[in-house]
Design an enzyme around this catalytic site. Structure first.
Site, PDB file in Angstrom:
ATOM      1  CD  GLU A 190      -3.096  -0.978   0.556  1.00  0.00           C
ATOM      2  OE1 GLU A 190      -3.185   0.116  -0.372  1.00  0.00           O
ATOM      3  OE2 GLU A 190      -3.740  -1.969   0.446  1.00  0.00           O
TER       4      GLU A 190
HETATM    5  C1  LIG Z   1       3.044  -9.818   0.139  1.00  0.00           C
HETATM    6  C2  LIG Z   1       2.941  -8.679  -0.791  1.00  0.00           C
HETATM    7  C3  LIG Z   1       1.745  -8.550  -1.471  1.00  0.00           C
HETATM    8  C4  LIG Z   1       1.657  -7.610  -2.345  1.00  0.00           C
HETATM    9  N1  LIG Z   1       0.512  -7.285  -3.008  1.00  0.00           N
HETATM   10  C5  LIG Z   1       0.293  -6.460  -3.981  1.00  0.00           C
HETATM   11  C6  LIG Z   1      -0.887  -6.594  -4.705  1.00  0.00           C
HETATM   12  O1  LIG Z   1      -1.896  -7.037  -4.556  1.00  0.00           O
HETATM   13  N2  LIG Z   1      -0.970  -5.638  -5.772  1.00  0.00           N
HETATM   14  C7  LIG Z   1       0.377  -5.239  -6.288  1.00  0.00           C
HETATM   15  O2  LIG Z   1       0.201  -4.295  -7.216  1.00  0.00           O
HETATM   16  N3  LIG Z   1       1.354  -5.071  -5.477  1.00  0.00           N
HETATM   17  C8  LIG Z   1       1.477  -5.733  -4.494  1.00  0.00           C
HETATM   18  N4  LIG Z   1       2.589  -5.672  -3.792  1.00  0.00           N
HETATM   19  C9  LIG Z   1       4.010  -5.020  -4.130  1.00  0.00           C
HETATM   20  C10 LIG Z   1       4.366  -3.874  -3.201  1.00  0.00           C
HETATM   21  O3  LIG Z   1       3.202  -2.965  -3.484  1.00  0.00           O
HETATM   22  C11 LIG Z   1       5.440  -3.481  -3.557  1.00  0.00           C
HETATM   23  O4  LIG Z   1       6.390  -4.520  -3.068  1.00  0.00           O
HETATM   24  C12 LIG Z   1       5.887  -2.186  -2.721  1.00  0.00           C
HETATM   25  O5  LIG Z   1       5.001  -1.018  -3.449  1.00  0.00           O
HETATM   26  C13 LIG Z   1       7.347  -1.962  -3.185  1.00  0.00           C
HETATM   27  O6  LIG Z   1       7.889  -1.932  -4.389  1.00  0.00           O
HETATM   28  P1  LIG Z   1       9.174  -2.569  -4.674  1.00  0.00           P
HETATM   29  O7  LIG Z   1       8.970  -3.976  -3.846  1.00  0.00           O
HETATM   30  O8  LIG Z   1       9.262  -2.676  -5.997  1.00  0.00           O
HETATM   31  O9  LIG Z   1      10.098  -1.992  -3.708  1.00  0.00           O
HETATM   32  P2  LIG Z   1      10.928  -0.556  -4.353  1.00  0.00           P
HETATM   33  O10 LIG Z   1      10.094   0.424  -5.054  1.00  0.00           O
HETATM   34  O11 LIG Z   1      12.278  -1.212  -5.258  1.00  0.00           O
HETATM   35  O12 LIG Z   1      11.609  -0.056  -2.910  1.00  0.00           O
HETATM   36  C14 LIG Z   1      12.687  -0.533  -2.178  1.00  0.00           C
HETATM   37  C15 LIG Z   1      13.011   0.304  -1.239  1.00  0.00           C
HETATM   38  O13 LIG Z   1      13.440   1.723  -1.611  1.00  0.00           O
HETATM   39  C16 LIG Z   1      12.492   2.657  -1.066  1.00  0.00           C
HETATM   40  N5  LIG Z   1      12.365   3.663  -2.311  1.00  0.00           N
HETATM   41  C17 LIG Z   1      11.773   3.474  -3.357  1.00  0.00           C
HETATM   42  N6  LIG Z   1      11.358   4.608  -4.094  1.00  0.00           N
HETATM   43  C18 LIG Z   1      11.962   5.545  -3.050  1.00  0.00           C
HETATM   44  C19 LIG Z   1      11.695   7.122  -3.166  1.00  0.00           C
HETATM   45  N7  LIG Z   1      11.455   7.646  -4.305  1.00  0.00           N
HETATM   46  N8  LIG Z   1      12.089   7.542  -1.870  1.00  0.00           N
HETATM   47  C20 LIG Z   1      12.668   7.022  -0.873  1.00  0.00           C
HETATM   48  N9  LIG Z   1      12.674   5.783  -0.958  1.00  0.00           N
HETATM   49  C21 LIG Z   1      12.338   5.001  -1.948  1.00  0.00           C
HETATM   50  C22 LIG Z   1      11.280   1.979  -0.641  1.00  0.00           C
HETATM   51  O14 LIG Z   1      10.721   2.610   0.321  1.00  0.00           O
HETATM   52  C23 LIG Z   1      11.844   0.585  -0.097  1.00  0.00           C
HETATM   53  O15 LIG Z   1      12.342   0.688   1.153  1.00  0.00           O
HETATM   54  C24 LIG Z   1       2.705  -6.738  -2.672  1.00  0.00           C
HETATM   55  C25 LIG Z   1       4.119  -7.057  -2.190  1.00  0.00           C
HETATM   56  C26 LIG Z   1       4.193  -7.985  -1.273  1.00  0.00           C
HETATM   57  C27 LIG Z   1       5.445  -8.509  -0.842  1.00  0.00           C
END
Ligand SMILES: Cc1cc2nc3c(=O)[nH]c(=O)nc-3n(C[C@H](O)[C@H](O)[C@H](O)COP(=O)(O)OP(=O)(O)OC[C@H]3O[C@@H](n4cnc5c(N)ncnc54)[C@H](O)[C@@H]3O)c2cc1C
Length: 597
Positions: free
Chosen positions: A407
């Site tokens: 979220e």
């Molecule tokens: C169990 C689970 C269920 C999920 N369910 C869904 C779902 O139903 N639908 C869906 O679409 N997605 C879903 N997700 C995906 C989830 O929303 C993403 O994992 C999340 O938004 C983070 O994206 P990422 O994993 O690519 O991390 P990244 O975006 O790569 O982030 C990695 C780290 O970098 C930080 N970061 C990234 N950008 C910035 C910035 N601009 N400034 C500062 N820090 C930053 C983040 O805060 C984090 O700490 C799910 C994930 C999991 C693990």
């Protein structure tokens, strides 16, 4: 539709709390629940205790037939269609009810995740953006739980940066279909959902949402992820290979998918916050039960001050979290009620919720971090047993962790809090700059607070001072960095932390004041103690965040004079939090549960 018509709408919505004075009568609290709210709370709690809890082991081992059956039963009980209009099979109740259900159903993270994704991000895009035909076709099944929804935004290379997705959509030669190609990752409910809101770029450019049925040609679900927690939920990738989506299944407008992607997240965020508070309440009650029967040094461990301290902190956090969550949804309901005849118009409702995006992000960050601390302390109270799988503390600890990631990660949500505040200030929706200037003038002239009266007068003064500290630090930072403050993430984050804690303490104080006004000071003693315990910790955090913002924005004489002002704003006599924690702990230990009074 039940709405909270008695409350006035906030004069200024999103973020207005920073500059507006609120009175206890102007905020909604759990003590204002109607009979209907209480009945739904009881239904949700009974459903969780009788249907979800006995099936945890099966769901942990991925028996999704059980999960689906529970989604159907929740629908049958009217717990899933609260945000869906009646003409499409829902019950269309107020946002307080939405939050109550999310809160009371949260006895097991695996199912809460399934149910949350289904009712929120899997259903609301159609409620808010669907055509009449789409609503008629899909909403009755979703609202009653015979159909399960999912939301597919993230990809392996784009999570936070979701608009940068690689999935593509191209109109077929006959103009009847969009052909979707690409992959989606981490999709909750993917293992068994019937319907997916999938985001892809039309012609590689126009970010668009599509309603995709599981059976559409070219749609494949990948293998289950092996997760740290919420193992009872399904999380899989999707593979789209010339996936044929009829043109009538485009959701909203081509190229406007970002409105859908981000708007429904607001509801997801406040519900996640409410669910985290429910989960923390559950964790506290498990910790109390254990602490009352585990013996060490000839006593039950509940007799030890350092165990009591943990129980009291959890209770104080729950009191504060409830105050924030129900205040927020109460504001939304009041604003929806003030739409008058348009309160049934989902476009207008969505716009109202959008106004409170700052508060929704606050609840998401605060709730997810609070539950993480609560489950951590519960593991600690369980000692070695907290670390082994047979005991519920271990699973709850793992399950809670995800809330800080999905979220919108908490980093992204912190940037939303400060970024949206600044944006609203720039566009004149929030007279923040005028408030900062007034404060700066006041501070320089050495003006003193007027005396406040009443049992919580000192707490009100401290809330007012906390607002000033936040505004002052934000003022110092904006003067230094101007528009470029957006690139100073640590400062944006520290400002967000101050804003979040300020909303928390004000909500707790207003709730306690309301309890005093209704029941008298003696009856509200426990609530006052919880407020003070939370307030004491928050004031220290706010001061510390302010120091880092000021030190990151000024130097030399300027830094020294600004620190002198900060010291003046943060002067107060400490509360005896040791005695207060003992009192709060005694109450929860005696009754075995979280208690307000
Ligand atoms: C169990 C689970 C269920 C999920 N369910 C869904 C779902 O139903 N639908 C869906 O679409 N997605 C879903 N997700 C995906 C989830 O929303 C993403 O994992 C999340 O938004 C983070 O994206 P990422 O994993 O690519 O991390 P990244 O975006 O790569 O982030 C990695 C780290 O970098 C930080 N970061 C990234 N950008 C910035 C910035 N601009 N400034 C500062 N820090 C930053 C983040 O805060 C984090 O700490 C799910 C994930 C999991 C693990």
């Amino acid at each position: 539709m039940a709405t909270i018509t008695a409350l006035p709408t906030a004069k200024i919505s999103g973020g207005g709390f920073l500059i507006e004075e609120r009175t206890p009568e102007e905020v909604f609290t759990p003590e204002d629940f109607s009979d209907q709210h209480l009945l739904i709370a009881q239904t949700a709690e009974e459903f969780a205790n009788k249907e979800i809890v006995p099936n945890i082991e099966k769901m942990e081992h991925k028996d999704f037939s059980v999960t689906r059956e529970l989604v159907r039963k929740a629908g049958e009980l009217g717990l899933s269609g609260v945000d869906v209009p009646e003409q499409y099979g829902g019950t269309q109740l107020d946002k307080v009810t939405s939050a109550i259900i999310a809160d009371r159903i949260a006895k097991y993270g695996g199912f809460s995740t399934t149910w949350g994704a289904h009712t929120c991000i899997g259903t609301l895009p159609i409620v808010y953006f669907g055509t009449e035909e789409q609503k008629k076709k899909y909403l009755p099944g979703l609202a009653t739980g015979t159909m399960v929804g999912a939301y597919a935004l993230s990809e392996s290379s784009s999570g936070s940066d979701a608009l940068n997705c690689r999935a593509r959509a191209k109109l077929s030669a006959d103009g009847k279909y969009y052909l979707l190609n690409g992959e989606k990752m981490w999709i909750t409910n993917a293992g068994f959902a019937d319907l997916f809101i999938v985001f892809a770029k039309v012609d590689g450019e126009k970010f668009t949402a599509f309603i995709v049925e599981r059976g559409f040609p070219g749609f494949t679900v990948g293998a289950e992820e092996h997760k740290m927690g919420i193992r009872g939920s399904s999380t899989c990738p999707l593979i789209l290979t010339d996936c044929k989506v009829p043109v009538e299944n485009v959701l909203g407008e081509i190229g406007k998918g970002h409105h859908i992607a981000f708007n429904v997240l607001n509801v997801g965020r406040f519900k996640l916050g409410a669910g985290c508070i429910g989960g923390a309440r559950n964790s506290l009650e498990s910790a109390i039960a254990y602490a009352k029967q585990r013996k060490a040094f000839g006593k039950v461990i509940a007799d030890f001050g350092l165990v009591q301290e943990k129980l009291a902190n959890m209770a104080a956090g729950i009191f504060t979290g409830e105050a924030m969550a129900y205040r927020t949804v109460g504001m939304m309901d009041a604003a929806i009620a003030h739409l008058g005849a348009a309160h049934d118009d989902m476009v207008q409702v969505r716009k109202v919720i959008d106004e409170y995006a700052i508060e929704c992000s606050i609840l998401k960050v605060w709730g997810s971090e609070f539950i993480n601390s609560a489950v951590d302390e519960t593991v600690q109270i369980y000692g070695g047993y907290g670390f082994v799988e047979e005991y519920p503390a271990e699973r709850a600890y793992r399950d809670a962790r995800i809330n800080r990631i999905f979220e919108g990660t908490n980093e992204i949500n912190r940037l939303v809090v400060t970024g949206f505040l600044l944006k609203r200030a720039m566009t004149g929706q929030l007279p923040l700059m005028a408030a900062i200037k007034k404060l700066m003038d006041e501070v320089l002239s050495g003006a003193r607070d007027e005396g406040l009266a009443g049992p919580l007068a000192e707490e009100r003064r401290l809330v007012a001072a906390a607002k000033k500290v936040g505004l002052f630090a934000a003022g110092v930072a904006t003067q230094k960095y101007m528009q470029a403050i957006q690139d100073q993430q640590e400062i944006m984050g520290a400002i967000a932390n101050m804003v979040i804690d300020t909303y928390a303490i004000e909500s707790a104080v207003l709730r306690a004041e309301k309890l005093v006004a209704r029941n008298g000071e003696t009856s509200a003693a426990n609530a006052i103690a919880m407020t003070r315990v939370y307030l004491a910790g928050a004031l220290e955090r706010i001061e510390s965040a302010a120091k880092s913002v000021i030190a990151g924005s000024a130097e030399g004489d300027m830094l020294r004079s600004q620190m002198a002002i900060l010291r003046r704003l943060t002067k107060y006599e400490p509360f005896d939090t040791i005695a207060m924690r003992k009192m709060i702990a005694a109450r929860v230990i005696e009754t075995g549960k979280y208690q307000v009074v």
